[in-house]
Design an enzyme around this catalytic site. Structure first.
Site, PDB file in Angstrom:
ATOM      1  N   SER A  36       8.305   5.187  -0.235  1.00  0.00           N
ATOM      2  CA  SER A  36       7.091   5.700  -0.861  1.00  0.00           C
ATOM      3  C   SER A  36       7.223   7.215  -1.040  1.00  0.00           C
ATOM      4  CB  SER A  36       5.869   5.294  -0.021  1.00  0.00           C
ATOM      5  OG  SER A  36       4.685   5.467  -0.734  1.00  0.00           O
TER       6      SER A  36
ATOM      7  N   GLU B 170       4.252  -4.197  -5.676  1.00  0.00           N
ATOM      8  CA  GLU B 170       3.947  -2.915  -5.025  1.00  0.00           C
ATOM      9  C   GLU B 170       2.436  -2.678  -4.884  1.00  0.00           C
ATOM     10  OE1 GLU B 170       5.832  -0.823  -3.551  1.00  0.00           O
ATOM     11  OE2 GLU B 170       7.866  -1.024  -4.321  1.00  0.00           O
TER      12      GLU B 170
ATOM     13  N   HIS C 138       4.033  -3.258  -1.091  1.00  0.00           N
ATOM     14  CA  HIS C 138       4.494  -1.906  -0.790  1.00  0.00           C
ATOM     15  C   HIS C 138       4.760  -1.786   0.716  1.00  0.00           C
ATOM     16  CE1 HIS C 138       4.981   2.296  -1.802  1.00  0.00           C
ATOM     17  NE2 HIS C 138       4.114   2.672  -0.891  1.00  0.00           N
TER      18      HIS C 138
END
Length: 549
Positions: A221, A340, A453
């Site tokens: 991320s 995600e 994610h």
């Protein structure tokens, strides 16, 4: 140790403190540090763990909104056996992220402080020998506003793959990003902290059994974005030799569109530091207490602060640097997860799209609201709805498809564009898409979400070997992913004996789908990249462009 063995018989890990006979003490350039040994079941050599090793002076007083400076030396043996405080952040959201993504069994005490420039080291080496093992430096995620090093245990990865794992911290939020757009506060303090940690690794990691000439930076991320920013930064030259960006690259963030002065002015107004000059504003903000800045952080729109084109860490926009091929062309793995925007990001954003259903009118108004974040003009919204939503009449499916669109824009397409640029500059590049639902995720998450994610983190860090409850399939997937990542850290190539073949990302655009079934495929997001490239070429967004002077 029989009690430990009895109580934790169901677990894969049993810590054995003080084994071998005395705890590890290592020399650094600033002084000695004391660690502890932790053993993992099935391994005779324990892992030497050092927690909270300082790599810079506390960034307080005049060092707030300033480049980090080397730590002061000490003459005693510093005890580095307890987790350091995480950098100042919104504690409620920070705890939520730590709970969701913690890879180890141990509960991490959540303390926050402006004094936070510390790193953790996990070394499986025999410290009496000159081992020179590959080094893997983890940069945590959290949008550059939350997170910390300690939720990510390097214990399993270091033991299973015989690598030294280092997890680092860096200033977050206003402390890590505040910029006036000029020399008084250039910004990018977070990235300067990351660079300082990498310099510390170069100077010290040999004494922990690591090889300073074989350093891989990896992150997820905002950590993945940071990795790519360091790849593009001239300041990072020779500080690392390979890179892995998981679910985030610097192209995700539209850096050239950020209006630095406007953000600084908003901060000045909210803080009562509404002075006429940048110098006075910075001086005023340095007088604020940590609590006052934290209160300001909670008031701020978190998306308003980011990495900036400061002329120092990033001399030009990422797009310009990539076009000119003037960056650190190291071997690079770039990837993202299948969904995600499956659950964790909407949840962290306050249950984004909380309605279970979606129609075109709702989607259109939603896209209008988010058009600045998506870097699109409102005129293209009908084309986006046509592309993503018209294939179904099911309102629940339409919501899923809209979330897929967000996944493409923020993760998939930037990753592919970055990979193409890396490939074209001659950097050996590998791409993946992760497609698996870990057993360690929240029960609140819908069962249909596969590859949300952050999901790959549990495989990368060997969580099935640290927490109970993993299936044989999940355990084997983690072994596979750790092997791929560590092979890459060793050789700049993830492939190895007995592993599914991972093709290099070349003109054929081969990549690896990683999950319950791991297999090669081609043209990851190829159709979507073509759609967005053409759409934005015909309808460029009208946004301001500001750079540092």
């Amino acid at each position: 140790m029989w009690l430990c063995a009895l109580v934790w018989a169901s677990l894969a890990v049993c810590p054995i403190w003080g084994h071998p006979s005395s705890p590890p003490v290592v020399d650094t350039t600033k002084g000695k540090v004391l660690g502890k040994y932790v053993s993992l079941e099935g391994f005779t050599q324990p892992v030497a763990v050092f927690l909270g090793v300082p790599f810079a002076k506390p960034p307080l007083g005049s060092l707030r909104f300033a480049p980090p400076e080397p730590a002061e030396p000490w003459s005693f043996v510093k005890n580095t056996t307890t987790y350091p405080p995480m950098c100042s952040q919104d504690g409620v959201v920070g705890k939520l992220l730590a709970d969701m993504l913690s890879t180890g069994k141990e509960s991490i005490p959540l303390e926050f402080s402006e004094d936070c420039l510390y790193l953790n080291i996990y070394s499986p080496a025999d410290l009496t020998k000159n081992s020179r093992l590959p080094v893997m430096v983890w940069i945590h995620g959290g949008g550059l506003i939350i997170g910390g090093a300690s939720p990510y245990s390097g214990l399993a990865l270091s033991a299973h793959e015989n690598v030294v794992v280092v997890t680092i911290q860096y200033r977050l939020g206003i402390w890590g990003l505040f910029s006036t757009g000029d020399e008084h506060s250039r910004g990018n303090w977070a990235h300067l902290d990351q660079l300082a940690a990498l310099r510390w690794v170069q100077d010290n990691i040999a004494n922990f059994g690591g090889n300073p000439d074989s350093v891989t930076i990896f992150g997820e991320s905002a950590g993945g974005v940071s990795v790519s920013a360091l790849v593009l930064s001239p300041l990072a030259k020779n500080l690392f030799h390979r890179a892995i960006s998981e679910s985030g690259v610097v192209l995700t963030t539209n850096l050239d569109k950020k209006n630095t002065q406007a953000v600084a002015q908003m901060i000045a107004t909210l803080s009562g530091c509404n002075n006429t000059s940048s110098a006075a504003m910075v001086q005023c903000l340095r007088q604020k207490t940590e609590a006052e800045l934290l209160e300001l952080t909670v008031k701020l729109d978190n998306t308003s602060m980011s990495t900036v084109i400061d002329g120092v860490v990033l001399p030009k926009t990422p797009e310009e640097i990539l076009t000119e091929k003037s960056f650190n062309t190291v071997p690079y793995i770039v990837g993202f997860n299948k969904q995600e925007f499956g659950w964790i990001i909407p949840t962290m954003m306050g249950n984004l799209l909380s309605e279970g259903r979606m129609n075109e009118k709702m989607a259109s108004s939603f896209l209008k609201r988010f058009s600045p974040n998506l870097n699109i003009s409102e005129s293209v919204i009908p084309a986006i709805i046509e592309k993503y939503l018209r294939g179904t009449d099911d309102p629940a499916k339409k919501k899923e498809l809209l979330l897929d669109m967000f996944s493409d824009v923020f993760f998939g397409i930037p990753a592919v564009l970055m990979s193409r640029s890396l490939r074209d500059a001659g950097a050996p590049t590998y791409m993946y898409e992760f497609q698996y639902r870990p057993s360690f995720v929240s029960d609140q998450r819908p069962q249909t979400v596969q590859g949300d994610h952050g999901d790959e983190i549990f495989s990368v860090f060997g969580t099935p070997f640290l927490k109970e409850g993993a299936s044989e399939e999940e355990t084997n997937l983690s072994k596979l992913v750790m092997k791929f990542w560590a092979n890459f850290a060793r050789n700049g190539n993830p492939n190895g004996e007995g592993l599914p073949h991972w093709p290099k990302y070349d003109q054929k655009e081969g990549y690896l789908q990683i999950g319950a079934t791991t297999q090669q495929a081609q043209k990851l997001k190829g159709e979507e990249v073509a759609f967005w490239t053409e759409l934005l070429a015909k309808n460029p967004p009208q946004t301001e462009h500001t750079e540092h002077t």
